[in-house]
Design an enzyme around this catalytic site. Structure first.
Site, short mmCIF file in Angstrom:
data_model
loop_
_atom_site.label_atom_id
_atom_site.label_comp_id
_atom_site.label_asym_id
_atom_site.label_seq_id
_atom_site.Cartn_x
_atom_site.Cartn_y
_atom_site.Cartn_z
N ARG A 30 17.63 13.48 -33.13
CA ARG A 30 19.22 14.03 -33.04
C ARG A 30 19.10 15.20 -34.63
O ARG A 30 20.55 15.23 -35.99
CB ARG A 30 20.04 12.83 -33.83
CG ARG A 30 19.89 11.19 -33.09
CD ARG A 30 21.29 11.41 -32.43
NE ARG A 30 21.17 10.38 -31.58
CZ ARG A 30 22.41 9.53 -31.98
NH1 ARG A 30 23.49 9.75 -32.75
NH2 ARG A 30 21.95 8.31 -30.61
N ARG A 34 26.24 14.78 -36.28
CA ARG A 34 27.01 14.78 -37.57
C ARG A 34 27.10 15.27 -39.21
O ARG A 34 27.24 15.21 -40.30
CB ARG A 34 27.86 13.44 -37.30
CG ARG A 34 28.64 12.87 -36.22
CD ARG A 34 28.97 11.80 -36.16
NE ARG A 34 27.46 10.68 -35.73
CZ ARG A 34 28.06 9.50 -35.82
NH1 ARG A 34 28.92 8.57 -36.53
NH2 ARG A 34 26.91 8.97 -36.24
N ARG A 43 33.62 19.14 -33.30
CA ARG A 43 33.28 17.91 -32.71
C ARG A 43 35.16 17.15 -32.69
O ARG A 43 36.37 16.60 -32.94
CB ARG A 43 33.00 16.52 -33.29
CG ARG A 43 31.98 16.15 -33.08
CD ARG A 43 32.06 15.78 -31.37
NE ARG A 43 32.40 13.72 -31.78
CZ ARG A 43 33.63 13.32 -31.59
NH1 ARG A 43 34.76 14.07 -31.17
NH2 ARG A 43 33.50 12.24 -31.71
N ASP A 79 23.82 12.58 -23.83
CA ASP A 79 24.26 11.12 -24.58
C ASP A 79 22.82 10.33 -23.86
O ASP A 79 23.06 11.33 -22.25
CB ASP A 79 24.87 10.95 -24.94
CG ASP A 79 24.89 9.72 -25.94
OD1 ASP A 79 24.45 9.76 -26.77
OD2 ASP A 79 24.48 8.32 -25.00
N TYR A 156 22.42 -1.84 -22.73
CA TYR A 156 23.99 -0.97 -23.26
C TYR A 156 24.62 -1.50 -21.70
O TYR A 156 25.91 -2.40 -22.05
CB TYR A 156 23.82 -0.21 -22.58
CG TYR A 156 23.64 1.40 -24.50
CD1 TYR A 156 24.04 0.88 -25.37
CD2 TYR A 156 22.09 1.85 -24.56
CE1 TYR A 156 23.86 0.75 -26.86
CE2 TYR A 156 22.15 2.08 -25.85
CZ TYR A 156 22.94 2.14 -26.65
OH TYR A 156 22.78 2.20 -28.47
O1 1CP Z 1 20.40 15.84 -31.50
C1 1CP Z 1 20.06 15.64 -30.45
O2 1CP Z 1 19.30 14.81 -31.20
C2 1CP Z 1 20.98 15.68 -29.24
C3 1CP Z 1 21.86 14.67 -29.01
C4 1CP Z 1 21.46 12.91 -28.62
C5 1CP Z 1 20.69 12.54 -28.67
C6 1CP Z 1 19.52 12.82 -28.19
C7 1CP Z 1 22.48 12.19 -29.26
C8 1CP Z 1 24.18 12.68 -29.34
N1 1CP Z 1 22.80 11.36 -28.65
C9 1CP Z 1 21.40 11.55 -28.14
C10 1CP Z 1 20.61 9.77 -27.76
C11 1CP Z 1 20.80 8.95 -27.85
N2 1CP Z 1 22.36 8.47 -27.76
C12 1CP Z 1 19.78 7.51 -28.18
C13 1CP Z 1 18.37 7.37 -27.97
C14 1CP Z 1 18.58 7.32 -29.04
C15 1CP Z 1 18.31 7.17 -30.59
O3 1CP Z 1 18.05 5.44 -30.57
O4 1CP Z 1 19.31 6.93 -31.64
C16 1CP Z 1 21.01 6.23 -28.15
C17 1CP Z 1 20.32 4.76 -28.28
C18 1CP Z 1 22.33 6.98 -27.26
C19 1CP Z 1 23.52 5.77 -28.02
C20 1CP Z 1 24.70 6.30 -28.82
N3 1CP Z 1 25.49 6.81 -28.93
C21 1CP Z 1 24.89 5.96 -29.82
C22 1CP Z 1 24.53 4.75 -30.49
C23 1CP Z 1 24.64 3.18 -30.73
C24 1CP Z 1 23.90 2.52 -31.42
O5 1CP Z 1 24.06 1.65 -30.03
O6 1CP Z 1 23.71 2.24 -32.09
C25 1CP Z 1 25.61 6.58 -30.59
C26 1CP Z 1 26.29 6.27 -31.98
C27 1CP Z 1 25.97 7.57 -29.57
C28 1CP Z 1 27.24 8.53 -29.93
C29 1CP Z 1 26.32 9.81 -29.69
N4 1CP Z 1 25.48 10.48 -29.59
C30 1CP Z 1 25.00 12.03 -29.82
C31 1CP Z 1 25.90 12.24 -31.02
C32 1CP Z 1 25.87 13.56 -32.24
C33 1CP Z 1 26.43 10.82 -31.54
C34 1CP Z 1 27.43 10.99 -32.80
C35 1CP Z 1 28.68 10.87 -31.69
C36 1CP Z 1 30.31 12.20 -32.23
O7 1CP Z 1 29.79 12.68 -32.24
O8 1CP Z 1 31.26 11.67 -32.70
#
Ligand code: 1CP
Length: 355
Positions: A30, A34, A43, A79, A156
């Protein structure tokens, strides 16, 4: 296929193969997101999935952390939930709450709603973003492609969003095992095609995120997660043997020896795992990635340095890719991320040269 600029920093690719490197490579899960004001600014203009679906913007966000820090890898901004989307489920991103599926899979009957995507057209925006980013990187560091693991995506798709227990998805594992296997098999087919296409589009290594592996018992992991992870790694080994494969099964302490026996080259550790113990369990079968507690970044930079030195001593200089034990938090200070990266690069340089 386009010709890409030559890679000037292959530390991560060499460490993934267990080869000697002049210092330990480092990136952060990540790392684009944010906690960066420049990400929040972008964003403010566009919805999350609009950024993901616009290659120009996805490339820009992918490169943001590399403009700030001397990272040894870029991870494409996307994502894991783009896969359920192209399999026919609607996924919305709700501000401050995370992903939401208004119409998740409620019973095995719903498997009929799933479609077989055409990766090149349905996920062409991810592939284009990879190609564009690879050009823009200009060989500064390798580009990581990724997917969610079959079990994590299934969780999910049935639960409809994040959950503490994923008990609806577990109802399928324990009560509807045939339907669960049918779904996992279908997801796995898509992931093999998608990862392969990501590599063809420019990804130089790939990571599979099994973020919810820790919810499973060893026996359930063995039955419902491992065979599908195995299939993915084997497929990639057969089709793209030159591209290292990373697996991150968060919380699955018990799975380390089993993962070491798969065709994954690198095993990611979360911060609750002991690097020395992990090395004993994995032996020379895989490199390790991780695993500083992301909350360490709330400490002062001097303390971050101390914690990084301890971590690097525990992993040793060979076959290690430094990372956090999970993703950056939105309230992390970017300057503390810098302290983490600089600590790895400064300390491991000295340490590799004496060992
Ligand atoms: O920099 C990076 O890592 C690249 C971008 C990236 C990656 C690798 C994002 C952007 N998401 C992911 C993978 C991801 N998405 C995972 C696997 C990694 C982990 O365990 O953290 C998971 C579980 C998700 C699902 C997801 N997408 C969540 C988690 C929700 C939960 O169940 O707790 C969330 C909050 C997102 C949204 C998201 N994806 C990425 C960002 C920056 C965001 C935030 C959204 C925003 O900008 O408002």
């Amino acid at each position: 296929m386009s010709t890409f600029p030559p890679l000037k920093n292959n530390l991560l690719l060499r460490a993934a193969r267990g080869l000697h490197t002049e210092r330990t490579p480092v990136w952060m899960m990540r790392q684009a997101g944010r906690y960066l004001p420049e990400y929040r600014a972008l964003r403010a203009e566009d919805a999350f999935f609009d950024v993901v679906r616009t290659p120009e913007l996805a490339a820009e966000v992918t490169l943001q952390p590399l403009e700030r820090f001397p990272l040894d890898a870029a991870i494409i901004f996307s994502d894991i939930l783009v896969v359920p989307q192209v399999m026919g489920l609607t996924v919305e991103m709700i501000k401050g709450k995370g992903p939401h599926f208004p119409d998740p899979l409620r019973s095995p009957q719903d498997l009929k709603r799933l479609r077989t995507p055409d990766i090149k057209s349905d996920l062409g925006y991810v592939l284009e973003a990879l190609t564009l980013t690879r050009h823009r990187l200009d060989g500064r560091a390798p580009l990581i492609g990724f997917v969610g693991a079959p079990w994590t995506l299934m969780a999910y798709m049935i639960e409809g969003g994040g959950s503490k227990t994923f008990s609806k998805a577990k109802t399928w594992l324990f009560g509807l095992p045939e339907a669960a296997h049918a779904l996992l098999g279908q997801i796995t087919d898509v992931l093999c095609q998608f990862l392969s296409a990501q590599i063809e589009a420019g990804a130089q290594t790939v990571q599979v995120f099994d973020s919810w592996a820790g919810l499973l018992s060893p026996a359930v992991f063995q039955a419902f997660a491992l065979p599908y992870l195995n299939r993915i790694a084997f497929y990639l080994q057969e089709n793209h043997p030159e591209v290292p494969r990373i697996v991150f099964a968060k919380g699955a302490h018990y799975a380390l020896p089993a993962l070491a026996a798969t065709d994954f080259d690198v095993i990611g550790l979360d911060w609750t795992m002991d690097p020395r113990k992990a090395r004993r369990l994995v032996g020379a079968q895989a490199a390790l990635q991780g695993n500083l507690d992301p909350s360490t970044l709330y400490a002062a930079p001097e303390q971050i340095h101390d914690a990084v030195h301890e971590m690097l001593d525990a992993f040793g200089p060979v076959g290690h890719i430094a990372n956090l034990g999970h993703g950056m938090h939105p309230d992390h200070d970017p300057e503390h991320a810098r302290a983490f990266v600089e600590a790895v690069q400064g300390y491991s340089h000295a340490f590799a040269s004496v060992s």
